[in-house]
Design an enzyme around this catalytic site. Structure first.
Site, PDB file in Angstrom:
ATOM      1  N   GLU A   1       0.846  -1.203   0.000  1.00 54.50           N
ATOM      2  CA  GLU A   1       0.000   0.000   0.000  1.00 54.50           C
ATOM      3  C   GLU A   1       0.879   1.250   0.000  1.00 54.50           C
ATOM      4  O   GLU A   1       1.680   1.436   0.918  1.00 54.50           O
ATOM      5  CB  GLU A   1      -0.916  -0.030   1.230  1.00 54.50           C
ATOM      6  CG  GLU A   1      -1.923  -1.187   1.151  1.00 54.50           C
ATOM      7  CD  GLU A   1      -2.447  -1.628   2.521  1.00 54.50           C
ATOM      8  OE1 GLU A   1      -2.285  -0.891   3.502  1.00 54.50           O
ATOM      9  OE2 GLU A   1      -3.014  -2.742   2.593  1.00 54.50           O
TER      10      GLU A   1
ATOM     11  N   GLU B   1      -4.597  -6.743   2.353  1.00 47.40           N
ATOM     12  CA  GLU B   1      -3.435  -7.470   2.875  1.00 47.40           C
ATOM     13  C   GLU B   1      -3.398  -8.920   2.407  1.00 47.40           C
ATOM     14  O   GLU B   1      -2.320  -9.478   2.194  1.00 47.40           O
ATOM     15  CB  GLU B   1      -3.390  -7.387   4.402  1.00 47.40           C
ATOM     16  CG  GLU B   1      -2.866  -6.063   4.955  1.00 47.40           C
ATOM     17  CD  GLU B   1      -3.868  -4.915   4.885  1.00 47.40           C
ATOM     18  OE1 GLU B   1      -5.058  -5.171   4.571  1.00 47.40           O
ATOM     19  OE2 GLU B   1      -3.476  -3.769   5.141  1.00 47.40           O
TER      20      GLU B   1
ATOM     21  N   ALA C   1       2.414  -3.522  11.489  1.00 47.75           N
ATOM     22  CA  ALA C   1       2.385  -4.940  11.877  1.00 47.75           C
ATOM     23  C   ALA C   1       0.969  -5.367  12.255  1.00 47.75           C
ATOM     24  O   ALA C   1       0.545  -6.489  11.961  1.00 47.75           O
ATOM     25  CB  ALA C   1       3.340  -5.189  13.037  1.00 47.75           C
ATOM     26  N   ASP C   2       0.243  -4.458  12.876  1.00 46.03           N
ATOM     27  CA  ASP C   2      -1.137  -4.752  13.292  1.00 46.03           C
ATOM     28  C   ASP C   2      -2.001  -5.182  12.088  1.00 46.03           C
ATOM     29  O   ASP C   2      -2.969  -5.920  12.243  1.00 46.03           O
ATOM     30  CB  ASP C   2      -1.770  -3.513  13.938  1.00 46.03           C
ATOM     31  CG  ASP C   2      -0.811  -2.824  14.902  1.00 46.03           C
ATOM     32  OD1 ASP C   2      -1.072  -2.827  16.107  1.00 46.03           O
ATOM     33  OD2 ASP C   2       0.212  -2.277  14.429  1.00 46.03           O
ATOM     34  N   PHE C   3      -1.652  -4.692  10.898  1.00 42.45           N
ATOM     35  CA  PHE C   3      -2.449  -4.998   9.702  1.00 42.45           C
ATOM     36  C   PHE C   3      -2.214  -6.425   9.206  1.00 42.45           C
ATOM     37  O   PHE C   3      -2.975  -6.940   8.383  1.00 42.45           O
ATOM     38  CB  PHE C   3      -2.145  -4.014   8.568  1.00 42.45           C
ATOM     39  CG  PHE C   3      -2.479  -2.573   8.870  1.00 42.45           C
ATOM     40  CD1 PHE C   3      -3.115  -2.195  10.044  1.00 42.45           C
ATOM     41  CD2 PHE C   3      -2.156  -1.570   7.950  1.00 42.45           C
ATOM     42  CE1 PHE C   3      -3.407  -0.862  10.310  1.00 42.45           C
ATOM     43  CE2 PHE C   3      -2.451  -0.240   8.210  1.00 42.45           C
ATOM     44  CZ  PHE C   3      -3.077   0.110   9.387  1.00 42.45           C
TER      45      PHE C   3
ATOM     46  N   HIS D   1      -2.047   0.518  16.139  1.00 40.34           N
ATOM     47  CA  HIS D   1      -0.815   0.964  15.477  1.00 40.34           C
ATOM     48  C   HIS D   1       0.358   0.911  16.446  1.00 40.34           C
ATOM     49  O   HIS D   1       1.304   1.673  16.317  1.00 40.34           O
ATOM     50  CB  HIS D   1      -0.945   2.412  14.996  1.00 40.34           C
ATOM     51  CG  HIS D   1      -1.798   2.595  13.782  1.00 40.34           C
ATOM     52  ND1 HIS D   1      -3.138   2.393  13.785  1.00 40.34           N
ATOM     53  CD2 HIS D   1      -1.491   2.969  12.518  1.00 40.34           C
ATOM     54  CE1 HIS D   1      -3.634   2.646  12.570  1.00 40.34           C
ATOM     55  NE2 HIS D   1      -2.652   2.993  11.792  1.00 40.34           N
TER      56      HIS D   1
END
Lengths: 323, 329
Positions: free
Chosen positions: B34, B64, B88-90, B133
């Protein structure tokens, strides 16, 4: 002339042979499962053979590649993997296609263009898009076919894959095997619009519903989609209508089926239907009987051979986790 | 031996230089995610690469699963994809593609198919971060057989570890830290050898206690060690760098000398990599002179307000106190 134009009618016998081989292996697996030689959850594809035979006849395997789901024995066999390798794998033998690492639900045969079954039914779609993405760089002309059931179309990964493939015009074919059942639940109770191919328009790609019990029709549709994909025109969504003549898994009592439903399905199932077409043409019943008998013999021999093989070797279990 | 160059650059520029080198030297490398193409990344890390390498560096939808699946599928067919997951959370919206898919390709096919993907992401709590985040998720990835995980914290490692990851034939997750991207410039060696994966680094040699740490938290650990040196405690600080494979040999060698262990990380202590290290040390049978200690974030969500976040993320004082307690017990 498109690269993969449908073959002539004489190849109907070839399609018939492939379909009979798939059915025969599935019946053998059902027998081995009941006998306890095959263990665990097994999902047969009987009734849907025309899709596998037709689609694989239209592809140039193994340059082209397929990514099926756990109901993927048929895809594996249609790609050309010998019944012996499949049976040995389900029997947990070291001679199995994946040495016992795959089993029924994760058969993987990259050398044959069969890139792996998947229990996460929508997960193969983005990976197929990735295989197609590689084709946009390597000049191979590869087309990737992602096959999944009607239920998988409700998974987010499939949506992401179709949008990603469409926006990058990737050479992918999204093929829905619509057998009307998402495991034990009818597709009609989980979607508002049961014409699943219409979702294609949301992504700006063509979508079509075809008769999935007609192997030549499947072959034509997949060949057209593959030519289009190879030309750089992007993905296509094909919804092939079919029926399972078995339960979701071996042992599924199918209490959810309406009375009489199975009789209707069996009357239209693709092997009997193709047999009638061939008989109406020039092939005699005796010739078709002979093909069936020879395949049943081949599969029974393969099963016996696989059963006699040594079990998968525990000493190798830690191999191949890393390079 | 390639010709080495010294250059002064930021951590973000070091990542960029590694990506540039990979794209230049390996035609099968592609880079996507992205905003990584035309915009050059939300943190400016991939700046200029689309201009230089054209469609080999491209923007993706906010998808993702498609990014990771696209990486896996293309890697199975000879590409060396580098995918970016912005935070990283994504990863969590597409964990299937890493855990069930990427990690399985080599094993189930007995190496007939492989998925040598590199996934770059960044994590950690910083000023103004919020709940989705700010998490430290390395333990989650490290739990999965088939996946490699590293956390570069120095400018040199930002360059070196990323190249090692891209050259690795396994799926590798590279967890960067956004607080470091533009914090400072340092002289780093570029164009050196690509190192094998899995080696730790001693950031401060010492004799009294072994402090194992990784990611940006090592700077707090080093600061604590410097304070303690004034009080007569000489701490050895090891940057694990690779969370999987973990360089336990180096840790055990150090503990044989020091007899004491503190593990310091930003992630939650519950179920974490710190627990893994303490267990491995205990299992090794090396006699410790004091009970080992873990310093990490307690089992709480990461709050938004800076005062609240500061209350749970380990501080230099907290780390120093834990080390002192271990050394004096």
């Amino acid at each position: 002339m498109p690269e993969n134009s449908p073959r002539d009618a004489s190849d109907l016998v070839e399609l018939f042979t492939t379909m009979v081989r798939i059915r025969s292996v599935e019946n053998e697996i059902a027998r081995l499962r009941s006998a306890g030689d095959v263990v665990g959850s097994v999902h047969l594809c009987s009734g849907q053979e025309a899709i596998y035979a037709g689609a694989c006849a239209a592809l140039n395997l193994p340059r082209d590649v397929v990514f099926p789901t756990y109901r993927g024995h048929g895809w594996t066999l249609a790609c050309g993997v010998p019944p012996y390798a499949v049976l040995a794998e389900l029997l947990g033998r070291r001679t199995g296609l994946n040495g016992g690492r795959g089993g029924s639900a994760y058969l993987t045969a990259p050398r044959w263009g069969m890139c792996g079954e998947n229990s996460i039914v929508g997960a193969g779609a983005p990976i197929a898009a990735g295989a197609a993405l590689a084709a946009t760089f390597d000049g191979s002309g590869r087309v990737a076919l992602a096959a999944f059931g009607d239920g998988a179309l409700n998974q987010g990964a499939v949506h992401e894959a179709m949008n990603f493939a469409a926006v990058r015009a990737l050479p992918v074919i999204f093929l829905v095997e619509n057998n009307h059942w998402s495991e034990l639940t009818p597709i009609t109770s989980t979607v508002r619009d049961e014409k699943l191919f219409r979702r294609a328009s949301a992504y700006g790609m063509p979508g079509a519903r075809i008769d999935g019990n007609d192997p030549q029709g499947v072959q034509r549709a997949v060949a057209r989609a593959a030519d289009r994909a190879r030309d750089g025109s992007g993905p296509v969504l094909i919804e092939a209508m079919t029926d399972r003549i078995v339960g979701h898994y071996i042992g599924d009592v199918q209490h959810y089926r309406a009375p009489g439903e199975m009789e209707t399905i069996l009357a239209a199932e693709p092997i009997g239907r193709l047999r009638r077409v061939l008989e109406a043409q020039d092939t005699t019943a005796a010739e078709l009987d002979s093909i069936e008998q020879s395949i049943h013999h081949e599969v029974a021999e393969a099963a016996a051979h696989a059963l006699a093989d040594p079990l998968a070797d525990p000493a190798t279990v830690l191999e191949h986790v890393h390079a | 031996m390639p010709e080495q160059t010294l250059k002064k650059m930021s951590y973000a520029e070091a990542v960029n230089a590694a990506l540039r080198r990979a794209l230049e030297t390996r035609p099968e490398v592609i880079l996507f995610g992205e905003d990584v193409g035309v915009p050059g990344g939300v943190f400016g890390v991939t700046k200029g690469l689309h201009n230089r390498f054209g469609d080999r560096v491209f923007d993706t939808p906010i998808s993702e699963s498609a990014i990771l699946g696209g990486a896996i599928g293309s890697a199975m067919f000879g590409m060396r994809p580098i995918a970016e997951i912005m935070w990283a959370d994504f990863f969590l919206v597409a964990l299937d593609q890493i855990v069930n898919q990427a990690a399985n390709v080599r094993y189930v096919s007995r190496g007939e198919a492989t998925a040598p993907i590199t996934v770059r992401t960044q994590q950690g709590s910083g000023p103004g971060a919020c709940a989705q985040h700010s998490q430290s998720l390395e333990a989650l990835f490290a739990h999965i057989p088939g996946i490699r995980v590293c956390m570069p914290a120095t400018h040199q490692d930002a360059y070196d570890l990323l190249l090692s990851a891209i050259w690795c034939d396994d799926p590798v997750i590279v967890i960067e830290n956004r607080n470091l991207y533009h914090a400072s410039k340092r002289e780093i060696v570029i164009d050196g050898n690509v190192e094998p994966i899995g080696r730790s680094a001693v950031r401060r040699p010492g004799t009294d206690i072994t402090v194992v740490t990784w990611g940006s938290m090592q700077f707090q650990a080093l600061e604590a060690a410097e304070h303690l040196a004034e009080d007569g405690i000489d701490a050895e600080v090891i940057d694990a760098r690779w969370i999987r494979p973990l360089d336990m040999d180096a840790v055990l060698r150090s503990i044989e000398r020091t007899g004491r262990l503190a593990v310091v990380h930003e992630a939650h202590t519950i179920g974490g990599v710190g627990a893994e290290i303490v267990s491995a040390v205990v299992e090794s049978g090396i006699a410790l002179r004091a009970a080992p200690v873990r310093v990490g974030t307690p089992a709480v969500r990461i709050p938004a307000a800076p005062t609240l976040a500061e209350a749970v993320i380990p501080s230099v004082t907290e780390i120093a106190d834990a080390i002192v307690k271990t050394c004096r017990s």
